[in-house]
Write a protein that holds these residues in place. Structure first.
Motif: not given
Length: 213
Positions: A94-97, A74-79, A86-91, A66-69
């Motif tokens: 997700g990798t941690s969990t 965010l990386v692909s849709s936010v300038g 924020y994309g890196t934060f969530f990815m 979920l969080f990697k997606k």
């Protein structure tokens, strides 16, 4: 009853964060217009709308997926800088969990620490640079301290939210040393950082989602 955070609560966290971002889109843009590109509110609102469009609340793929997606969206849709950060934060979260369907307080804190480490590595900012880091670092540290002292999930997330709010406020008197705001030099002093503001919403949303459960 356990004191773990469920998949449902984590989905609610994303929804709550998206709601706060959308409710405060104009305010975030106003803050960014003073020291940035005047697009933080619009960018984050667009990104979180895209994230929530893909959220699948059945939990079949686990927290990590979920969080990697969410992060990739965010990386692909936010300038600007906010999408990659924020994309890196969530990815990294997700990798941690991994494939877990719920997180212990310690796992939650570890995932947030992994997300923070990703932001620090990607953005190269430090405490006092007047960025989202000034809200994120104290939030994660406050949660780790609370859980280390045996506090409940609700108490730990509330402590993180309060620390993020204080970090956000502290950026007002800081001299920007990173990003577009740094170009302003002394003129950046007296303005609240928009990234730290949205980061405070992130932790407020987490506390609210846990508290509602």
């Amino acid at each position: 009853m356990t004191d773990n955070v469920s998949f449902k609560q984590l989905v609610a966290w994303l929804h709550e964060f998206g709601t706060l971002v959308n409710q405060n889109k104009s305010y975030l843009t106003e803050l960014d217009s003073a020291i940035g590109d005047a697009d933080h509110g619009a960018n984050m609102a667009r990104g979180m709308t895209s994230v929530l469009n893909l959220v699948d609340a059945d939990g079949a793929d686990g927290v990590g997926t979920l969080f990697k997606k969410a992060g990739m969206t965010l990386v692909s849709s936010v300038g600007g800088a906010s999408g990659p950060l924020y994309g890196t934060f969530f990815m990294k979260f997700g990798t941690s969990t991994g494939a877990a369907d719920q997180l212990t307080p310690e796992q939650l804190a570890a995932a947030l620490r992994a997300g923070l480490d990703g932001v620090l590595a990607r953005g190269k900012a430090e405490l006092g640079d007047k960025t989202m880091v000034d809200a994120m670092v104290p939030a994660v540290e406050a949660m780790e301290k609370a859980f280390g002292e045996g506090e409940s999930l609700a108490a730990g997330t509330a402590a993180a939210a309060e620390a993020a709010r204080q970090g956000r406020e502290a950026t007002i008197e800081m001299l920007a040393r990173k990003g577009r705001a740094s170009y302003l030099g002394e003129r950046s002093v007296g303005h609240q950082d928009p990234g730290a503001t949205s980061t405070a919403y992130l932790f407020e949303a987490l506390a609210a989602s846990v508290d509602k459960a």
